[in-house]
Design a protein around this motif. Structure first.
Motif, PDB file in Angstrom:
ATOM      1  N   HIS A 214       0.830  -1.209   0.000  1.00 20.78           N
ATOM      2  CA  HIS A 214       0.000   0.000   0.000  1.00 20.78           C
ATOM      3  C   HIS A 214       0.864   1.259   0.000  1.00 20.78           C
ATOM      4  CE1 HIS A 214      -3.539   2.436   0.684  1.00 20.78           C
ATOM      5  NE2 HIS A 214      -2.978   2.967   1.765  1.00 20.78           N
ATOM      6  N   THR A 217       2.328   1.676  -3.399  1.00 24.95           N
ATOM      7  CA  THR A 217       1.307   2.188  -4.338  1.00 24.95           C
ATOM      8  C   THR A 217       1.117   3.687  -4.139  1.00 24.95           C
ATOM      9  OG1 THR A 217       0.199   0.040  -4.273  1.00 24.95           O
ATOM     10  CG2 THR A 217      -1.061   1.896  -5.118  1.00 24.95           C
ATOM     11  N   ASN A 218       1.094   4.120  -2.878  1.00 23.96           N
ATOM     12  CA  ASN A 218       0.951   5.553  -2.610  1.00 23.96           C
ATOM     13  C   ASN A 218       2.138   6.335  -3.180  1.00 23.96           C
ATOM     14  OD1 ASN A 218      -1.468   5.149  -1.281  1.00 23.96           O
ATOM     15  ND2 ASN A 218      -0.491   4.900   0.724  1.00 23.96           N
ATOM     16  N   THR A 221       1.837   6.587  -6.925  1.00 25.67           N
ATOM     17  CA  THR A 221       0.765   7.477  -7.381  1.00 25.67           C
ATOM     18  C   THR A 221       0.946   8.912  -6.884  1.00 25.67           C
ATOM     19  OG1 THR A 221      -0.576   6.807  -5.477  1.00 25.67           O
ATOM     20  CG2 THR A 221      -0.905   5.597  -7.532  1.00 25.67           C
TER      21      THR A 221
END
Length: 321
Positions: A214, A217-218, A221
């Protein structure tokens, strides 16, 4: 004599009083309502139905049964003559059934209408209309009860066939197989117990892995993250490469124009000169091959032709003529 006259008068008074009471009862019990006759046609039994039985339309008393008799024209068919109060909405979709009063077993005629045809059904003493008497709830229950008993007999027979000695043994074997399978499952569960104890730790590690994914992914992005900055750098490099490629294409177009306008005509002229030179060299080589002396003494002029100085006809005299 006087006693006899008193007794006669007392007896006469008693008779008159009784006659008056009977007349009063008849007068008050007399039915002055106008009733219309209808015949109910029944092919089922009419147990509990008697003359003077009540006729009701959806629970309201509207008449009585006048007579019950067999139909002479159709054996086994029963005709029930009922008298219905004038004004009762008897239509072509009106039907009759038998209902029973409580626990007495006395039957009465129940009229109802399914609303299929609202046309009034006329009837009179000379031309009595007929209605179909549908089977009552008891008749329907009896019919279904007979079918139910028949099905129960078939089910009992099937169960008896199912529980014969061979099938019973097969059922016992199946139960033993299920018992064995259950024991195997218990053994597998016992063997899996250590694995299940490690499941919480595995789940925690998996949660940590998911949290790291997670966070990654942060970061991927994030507009200010390294991936976006690298992608921007790659985009700028691609733009520069595109500009350089456009400049190279312009240079190649300029070179192609120069090549077509200047170099190619010169190459064509050079090619022509080389062709002429090769032709001259070929002629010289051919001359040397025919007259090698020409290489040292040069080539002799060709003999004079007709009309030129020094020309002589072959054969001498013939030429003089």
């Amino acid at each position: 004599m006087e006693n006899k006259s008193h007794a006669f008068m007392a007896g006469l008074f008693t008779l008159v009083l009784l006659a008056a009471v009977a007349a009063s009862v008849y007068w008050f019990n007399r039915d002055n309502r106008v009733r219309v006759p209808y015949d109910l046609v029944s092919r089922t039994n009419v147990t509990g139905l008697n003359p003077e039985s009540a006729v009701r339309y959806r629970g309201l008393s509207v008449g009585k049964v006048e007579s019950i008799k067999f139909d002479r024209r159709t054996p086994g068919q029963i005709l029930i003559r009922i008298l219905v109060n004038e004004g009762t909405p008897m239509t072509k979709s009106t039907f009759a059934t038998l209902s029973y009063q409580g626990v007495t077993g006395l039957a009465f005629v129940q009229l109802d209408d399914d609303g299929h045809d609202r046309t009034l059904l006329p009837s009179s003493e000379t031309q009595v209309a007929q209605l179909r008497l549908r089977p009552s709830f008891v008749d329907e229950l009896q019919r279904r009860g007979n079918n139910l008993v028949h099905q129960l007999e078939e089910a009992t027979s099937s169960v008896n066939k199912l529980l014969d000695p061979e099938n019973r043994q097969a059922i016992v074997d199946s139960i033993n197989s299920v018992k064995t399978a259950a024991q195997s499952v218990n053994r597998v569960a016992t063997q899996l117990e250590p694995v299940t104890k490690q499941l919480p730790e595995t789940v925690r590690e998996l949660n940590g892995t998911l949290a790291g994914a997670h966070r990654l992914t942060n970061q991927l992005t994030d507009p200010q993250g390294p991936l976006v900055r690298n992608l921007d750098s790659v985009g700028r490099a691609a733009d520069q490469a595109a500009s350089s490629l456009a400049a190279f294409q312009g240079t190649m177009q300029t070179f192609e124009g120069s090549l077509q306008q200047e170099a190619l005509p010169r190459l064509n002229r050079l090619s022509d000169d080389l062709r002429f030179t090769s032709q001259a060299v070929g002629q010289a080589a051919e001359t040397i091959n025919r007259n090698p002396r020409a290489l040292l003494f040069g080539t002799s002029p060709p003999p004079p032709g007709p009309g030129e100085a020094g020309f002589a006809w072959p054969g001498g005299a013939g030429g003089g003529q």
